[in-house]
Motif scaffolding. Structure first.
Motif, mmCIF file in Angstrom:
data_model
loop_
_atom_site.group_PDB
_atom_site.id
_atom_site.type_symbol
_atom_site.label_atom_id
_atom_site.label_comp_id
_atom_site.label_asym_id
_atom_site.label_seq_id
_atom_site.Cartn_x
_atom_site.Cartn_y
_atom_site.Cartn_z
ATOM 1 N N ARG A 183 0.831 -1.400 -0.047
ATOM 2 C CA ARG A 183 -0.110 -0.028 0.039
ATOM 3 C C ARG A 183 0.807 1.272 -0.153
ATOM 4 O O ARG A 183 0.388 2.178 -0.442
ATOM 5 N N PHE A 184 1.961 1.082 0.824
ATOM 6 C CA PHE A 184 2.639 2.717 0.890
ATOM 7 C C PHE A 184 4.053 2.344 0.248
ATOM 8 O O PHE A 184 4.534 3.318 -0.209
ATOM 9 N N GLY A 185 4.583 1.412 0.732
ATOM 10 C CA GLY A 185 6.326 1.248 0.092
ATOM 11 C C GLY A 185 7.241 1.776 1.133
ATOM 12 O O GLY A 185 6.719 2.407 1.926
ATOM 13 N N LEU A 186 8.463 1.453 1.028
ATOM 14 C CA LEU A 186 9.342 1.920 1.893
ATOM 15 C C LEU A 186 9.733 3.484 1.628
ATOM 16 O O LEU A 186 9.679 3.789 0.494
ATOM 17 N N ARG A 187 10.424 4.075 2.682
ATOM 18 C CA ARG A 187 10.745 5.335 2.674
ATOM 19 C C ARG A 187 11.908 5.549 1.617
ATOM 20 O O ARG A 187 12.661 4.604 1.856
ATOM 21 N N PRO A 188 11.995 6.092 0.709
ATOM 22 C CA PRO A 188 13.219 6.216 -0.164
ATOM 23 C C PRO A 188 14.631 6.284 0.615
ATOM 24 O O PRO A 188 15.684 6.029 -0.010
ATOM 25 N N ASP A 189 14.532 6.995 1.509
ATOM 26 C CA ASP A 189 16.035 7.339 2.315
ATOM 27 C C ASP A 189 16.206 6.363 3.593
ATOM 28 O O ASP A 189 17.007 6.558 4.423
ATOM 29 N N LEU A 190 15.429 5.208 3.461
ATOM 30 C CA LEU A 190 15.649 4.247 4.664
ATOM 31 C C LEU A 190 16.935 3.849 4.907
ATOM 32 O O LEU A 190 17.389 3.602 5.938
ATOM 33 N N ALA A 191 17.843 3.473 3.922
ATOM 34 C CA ALA A 191 18.940 3.134 4.224
ATOM 35 C C ALA A 191 19.917 3.902 5.050
ATOM 36 O O ALA A 191 20.593 3.665 5.799
ATOM 37 N N PRO A 192 20.084 5.176 4.490
ATOM 38 C CA PRO A 192 20.706 6.156 5.331
ATOM 39 C C PRO A 192 20.291 6.408 6.563
ATOM 40 O O PRO A 192 20.984 6.703 7.595
ATOM 41 N N MET A 193 18.950 6.316 6.833
ATOM 42 C CA MET A 193 18.369 6.598 8.008
ATOM 43 C C MET A 193 18.621 5.182 8.880
ATOM 44 O O MET A 193 18.564 5.552 10.479
#
Length: 214
Positions: free
Chosen positions: A44-54
């Protein structure tokens, strides 16, 4: 029939109770609920695009610590409520209350230090309208699974047991939602994440007497 004969008849062919049945049922429920919440979030939403650096940002892990702490407290309380005759008091309530108190204290400090013109934005963020309902949506698989786990363990305090089941499902769903949600302000979490977890808890309290009745 004599009383002694009746007791003997009732006691015949009684199988021993699995001592780990509570752990097994809740482990299965958490696996189903967690997997379902993550898959639903991705769909429904997808991962946040900056998840890796976060992942290297301490504040992100503090954000994750809130629902994880509440999930642990709800799990401890739910496992006690799921068994008849087990006292409700226990460490689960402390684990439940402590994260909320710490979060609200941190949110008040952040709001107090922030300029007055920014306080409303810190509380509302960008997604306050949909955040609680997104969490409630992700909690559906866990809600069903935890209710199944509790129903098979004969709880007696049905409304309270249902609310803890809902809170557990909501907390697990919030962990999954954190992988999508870009909000990083503590006052936002203190309001909308908690509300999102309370919605399935309220549903559990309302439905518990019906779904957990045995």
């Amino acid at each position: 029939m004599k009383t002694k004969d009746m007791i003997t008849l009732l006691a015949a062919d009684v199988a021993p109770v699995d001592r780990h049945v509570v752990a097994k049922r809740f482990a299965a429920a958490l696996l189903i609920g967690g997997t379902g919440a993550v898959l639903l979030m991705l769909w429904r939403f997808g991962l946040r695009p900056d998840l890796a650096p976060m992942l290297s940002v301490p504040l992100f892990w503090i954000k994750m610590a809130l629902p994880l702490g509440l999930a642990l407290g709800a799990l401890l309380a739910a496992t006690r409520l799921a068994r008849p005759g087990v006292p409700v008091s226990g460490p689960g309530w402390t684990v439940l209350i402590a994260p909320v108190v710490l979060l609200w204290a941190a949110a008040l400090v952040v709001l107090w230090l922030a300029p007055a013109s920014e306080r409303l934005n810190l509380m509302l963020g960008l997604s306050w309208k949909e955040c609680p309902f997104n969490i409630a949506c992700l909690s559906v698989p866990g809600f069903i699974a935890v209710m199944w786990a509790m129903r098979g363990l004969a709880p007696t305090r049905l409304r309270l047991a249902g609310s803890m089941a809902g809170l557990l499902a909501g907390s697990v769903a919030t962990v999954a939602y954190c992988l999508h949600c870009p909000e990083m302000e503590v006052p936002f979490w203190a309001l909308w994440y908690l509300l999102g977890m309370l919605l399935p808890a309220l549903a559990g309290a309302l439905l518990g007497p019906r779904l957990l009745r045995w």
